[in-house]
Design a protein around this motif. Structure first.
Motif, PDB file in Angstrom:
ATOM      1  N   PHE A  77      28.605  36.472  35.820  1.00 42.84           N
ATOM      2  CA  PHE A  77      27.926  36.171  37.079  1.00 42.84           C
ATOM      3  C   PHE A  77      26.536  35.620  36.780  1.00 42.84           C
ATOM      4  N   THR A  78      26.264  34.429  37.316  1.00 39.54           N
ATOM      5  CA  THR A  78      24.984  33.747  37.107  1.00 39.54           C
ATOM      6  C   THR A  78      24.432  33.317  38.460  1.00 39.54           C
ATOM      7  N   PRO A  79      23.146  32.957  38.535  1.00 41.08           N
ATOM      8  CA  PRO A  79      22.561  32.580  39.829  1.00 41.08           C
ATOM      9  C   PRO A  79      23.230  31.374  40.490  1.00 41.08           C
ATOM     10  N   ASP A  80      23.893  30.509  39.706  1.00 45.66           N
ATOM     11  CA  ASP A  80      24.502  29.318  40.302  1.00 45.66           C
ATOM     12  C   ASP A  80      26.013  29.458  40.485  1.00 45.66           C
ATOM     13  N   LEU A  81      26.553  30.666  40.333  1.00 49.41           N
ATOM     14  CA  LEU A  81      27.991  30.874  40.504  1.00 49.41           C
ATOM     15  C   LEU A  81      28.364  30.758  41.977  1.00 49.41           C
ATOM     16  N   LEU A  82      29.446  30.055  42.259  1.00 47.28           N
ATOM     17  CA  LEU A  82      29.899  29.850  43.637  1.00 47.28           C
ATOM     18  C   LEU A  82      31.085  30.753  43.949  1.00 47.28           C
ATOM     19  N   PRO A  83      31.327  31.065  45.235  1.00 47.39           N
ATOM     20  CA  PRO A  83      32.492  31.884  45.582  1.00 47.39           C
ATOM     21  C   PRO A  83      33.806  31.315  45.063  1.00 47.39           C
ATOM     22  N   ALA A  84      33.951  29.979  45.081  1.00 45.07           N
ATOM     23  CA  ALA A  84      35.185  29.367  44.592  1.00 45.07           C
ATOM     24  C   ALA A  84      35.381  29.600  43.099  1.00 45.07           C
ATOM     25  N   ASP A  85      34.285  29.837  42.363  1.00 45.69           N
ATOM     26  CA  ASP A  85      34.400  30.140  40.944  1.00 45.69           C
ATOM     27  C   ASP A  85      35.019  31.512  40.715  1.00 45.69           C
ATOM     28  N   VAL A  86      35.024  32.341  41.743  1.00 46.19           N
ATOM     29  CA  VAL A  86      35.607  33.681  41.655  1.00 46.19           C
ATOM     30  C   VAL A  86      37.047  33.671  42.149  1.00 46.19           C
ATOM     31  N   THR A  87      37.251  33.104  43.341  1.00 49.71           N
ATOM     32  CA  THR A  87      38.554  33.199  43.998  1.00 49.71           C
ATOM     33  C   THR A  87      39.503  32.064  43.626  1.00 49.71           C
ATOM     34  N   GLY A  88      38.954  30.909  43.257  1.00 52.83           N
ATOM     35  CA  GLY A  88      39.752  29.716  43.053  1.00 52.83           C
ATOM     36  C   GLY A  88      39.574  28.755  44.213  1.00 52.83           C
ATOM     37  N   GLU A 115      27.432  41.430  34.694  1.00 48.59           N
ATOM     38  CA  GLU A 115      26.109  41.252  35.304  1.00 48.59           C
ATOM     39  C   GLU A 115      26.255  40.783  36.754  1.00 48.59           C
ATOM     40  N   ILE A 116      26.987  41.566  37.530  1.00 42.92           N
ATOM     41  CA  ILE A 116      27.326  41.188  38.894  1.00 42.92           C
ATOM     42  C   ILE A 116      26.095  41.031  39.780  1.00 42.92           C
ATOM     43  N   ASN A 117      25.001  41.698  39.413  1.00 42.50           N
ATOM     44  CA  ASN A 117      23.808  41.606  40.264  1.00 42.50           C
ATOM     45  C   ASN A 117      22.861  40.491  39.828  1.00 42.50           C
ATOM     46  N   ARG A 118      23.358  39.520  39.062  1.00 42.58           N
ATOM     47  CA  ARG A 118      22.553  38.337  38.750  1.00 42.58           C
ATOM     48  C   ARG A 118      22.956  37.132  39.595  1.00 42.58           C
ATOM     49  N   THR A 119      23.871  37.316  40.514  1.00 41.95           N
ATOM     50  CA  THR A 119      24.321  36.225  41.374  1.00 41.95           C
ATOM     51  C   THR A 119      23.963  36.537  42.820  1.00 41.95           C
ATOM     52  N   PRO A 120      23.757  35.527  43.652  1.00 46.18           N
ATOM     53  CA  PRO A 120      23.343  35.780  45.042  1.00 46.18           C
ATOM     54  C   PRO A 120      24.406  36.538  45.834  1.00 46.18           C
ATOM     55  N   ASP A 146      48.469  40.888  42.391  1.00 44.84           N
ATOM     56  CA  ASP A 146      49.501  41.764  41.837  1.00 44.84           C
ATOM     57  C   ASP A 146      48.881  43.062  41.323  1.00 44.84           C
ATOM     58  N   PRO A 147      49.498  44.213  41.631  1.00 43.13           N
ATOM     59  CA  PRO A 147      49.004  45.483  41.092  1.00 43.13           C
ATOM     60  C   PRO A 147      49.385  45.633  39.619  1.00 43.13           C
ATOM     61  N   PRO A 148      48.598  46.377  38.849  1.00 38.13           N
ATOM     62  CA  PRO A 148      47.329  46.974  39.263  1.00 38.13           C
ATOM     63  C   PRO A 148      46.207  45.942  39.254  1.00 38.13           C
ATOM     64  N   PHE A 149      45.224  46.138  40.132  1.00 39.49           N
ATOM     65  CA  PHE A 149      44.045  45.267  40.143  1.00 39.49           C
ATOM     66  C   PHE A 149      42.800  46.136  40.187  1.00 39.49           C
ATOM     67  N   HIS A 150      41.941  45.951  39.204  1.00 40.99           N
ATOM     68  CA  HIS A 150      40.709  46.727  39.123  1.00 40.99           C
ATOM     69  C   HIS A 150      39.553  45.830  38.714  1.00 40.99           C
ATOM     70  N   VAL A 151      38.400  46.098  39.308  1.00 47.01           N
ATOM     71  CA  VAL A 151      37.175  45.416  38.926  1.00 47.01           C
ATOM     72  C   VAL A 151      36.299  46.397  38.162  1.00 47.01           C
ATOM     73  N   LEU A 152      35.944  46.037  36.942  1.00 49.92           N
ATOM     74  CA  LEU A 152      34.918  46.762  36.195  1.00 49.92           C
ATOM     75  C   LEU A 152      33.693  45.865  36.171  1.00 49.92           C
ATOM     76  N   ALA A 153      32.692  46.225  36.929  1.00 52.41           N
ATOM     77  CA  ALA A 153      31.492  45.401  37.045  1.00 52.41           C
ATOM     78  C   ALA A 153      30.360  46.021  36.246  1.00 52.41           C
ATOM     79  N   THR A 154      29.602  45.176  35.557  1.00 57.92           N
ATOM     80  CA  THR A 154      28.404  45.657  34.871  1.00 57.92           C
ATOM     81  C   THR A 154      27.184  45.174  35.650  1.00 57.92           C
ATOM     82  N   ALA A 155      26.167  46.003  35.683  1.00 53.21           N
ATOM     83  CA  ALA A 155      24.939  45.668  36.397  1.00 53.21           C
ATOM     84  C   ALA A 155      23.749  46.156  35.602  1.00 53.21           C
ATOM     85  N   ASN A 156      22.720  45.327  35.559  1.00 54.26           N
ATOM     86  CA  ASN A 156      21.463  45.729  34.939  1.00 54.26           C
ATOM     87  C   ASN A 156      20.572  46.372  35.994  1.00 54.26           C
ATOM     88  N   PRO A 157      19.642  47.237  35.577  1.00 52.62           N
ATOM     89  CA  PRO A 157      18.728  47.842  36.558  1.00 52.62           C
ATOM     90  C   PRO A 157      18.012  46.771  37.362  1.00 52.62           C
TER      91      PRO A 157
END
Length: 337
Positions: A77-88, A115-120, A146-157
């Motif tokens: 995740f970067t500041p210029d990442l767009l929603p379509a970059d996540v979902t397709g 670094e999920i908290n580096r994107t808007p 399709d199951p299973p689906f899990h998100v492991l997100a990392t975040a900096n303080p």
């Protein structure tokens, strides 16, 4: 593997220990934190790994994916990442003269949102539907994950430059928040020793289970009994966070559900088919602290939400009842003394 049949809770415990042993061969120390991460996955939820850079968050996600035999994607995740970059998105296919959907990295079993908290917030919100509904909507078309689906997100303080605070609605979607902290000196030396012995940067694990087995393990948690006194204890803990003097907004009912699901996971990991108060106490801070909004004056005093949860744990009496749950009339064995 062959088609999976029903798995008993004690079998979940055996498989969970094998997964933890495998992950622990790469991630040094931090057994308690690794158990919490696995409990979050077994409970069918998403895990937020929040800590300083360089403490093994990304490595933990990758090694769990390998040990659980899951399809794995990593999205930075970067500041210029767009929603379509996540979902397709839909792209024009010249050979067919029509638009075709190109699936994004969210179409996987285990997504590492690094670094999920580096994107808007707009891009962060692209994950909300996937995390809650296990589906993605793109230009009016809905695609199931399709199951299973899990998100492991990392975040900096959030004090770190270039970070955005996660919206409360998104934080609430994470079943559990885990922090590792700095390793002990002996553990840090063990990291270096294993790196030298490996003679390469990456470590590769053989799968302990596979995706269908993980789904069967998650289904087995439904057979873990939660007696009424434990259920009421969960509700009392969550309600107490809303009444605490330092809290502006307390944990929602989703926090109570998180305690229930994680308590069942901890019980199964211990080889039990029933939940005890200690299971709830062990997961209370990682399950509730990120769902609490403190009053502004508490934030200025650097009071941590985990302090509030610990105070609540100390003030709400734990049950000692051994009665069967009211919904479990079909459970064998009669009354428990």
């Amino acid at each position: 593997m062959a088609e999976q049949h029903a798995i008993a809770p004690h079998e979940v415990g055996r498989l969970a220990r094998a997964v933890l042993e495998s992950v622990g061969s790469v991630v040094v120390g931090k057994r308690d934190a690794l158990e919490l991460v696995l409990a979050g996955i077994l409970a069918g939820g998403h895990v937020l790994l929040e800590d300083l850079p360089g403490l093994g968050k990304t490595l933990t996600a990758r090694t769990f994916a390998q040990a659980l035999g899951l399809d794995f994607r990593r999205l930075q995740f970067t500041p210029d990442l767009l929603p379509a970059d996540v979902t397709g998105s839909f792209l024009y296919d010249q050979s067919k003269g029509d638009f075709a959907f190109r699936a994004g990295p969210v179409f996987t079993n285990l997504l590492l949102a690094d670094e999920i908290n580096r994107t808007p917030p707009k891009t962060q919100s692209a994950l909300l539907e996937a995390m809650q509904e296990k589906q993605v909507s793109v230009e009016g078309v809905t695609y199931r994950l399709d199951p299973p689906f899990h998100v492991l997100a990392t975040a900096n303080p959030i004090e770190y430059e270039g970070t955005y605070p996660l919206p409360e609605a998104q934080l609430d979607r994470f079943l559990i928040r885990v922090s590792f902290g700095y390793p002990e000196q002996e553990e840090e030396w063990e990291v270096l020793r294993r790196r030298m012995a490996r003679r390469q940067e990456d470590a590769h694990l053989s799968p302990v289970v596979d995706a269908p087995t993980l789904v069967a393990m998650q289904t087995a948690l439904e057979a873990v009994a939660v007696e009424d006194s434990i259920g009421r204890y969960i509700v009392q803990l969550t309600a107490a966070t809303r009444e605490h003097a330092s809290v502006l907004v307390g944990a929602s009912p989703r926090g109570s559900l998180a305690l229930l699901l994680l308590g069942r996971a901890r019980a199964a990991m211990a080889g039990r088919d029933f939940v005890v108060p200690e299971d709830i106490k062990e997961v209370a801070v990682p399950a509730l602290a990120h769902r609490i909004t403190l009053r502004p004056e508490m934030w200025l005093r650097r009071v941590d939400p985990s302090f509030v949860v610990n105070e609540v744990l100390g003030s709400v009496p734990a049950p000692a009842s051994g009665a069967l749950p009211t919904y479990a009339g079909g459970f064998p064995g009669g009354d428990r003394a």
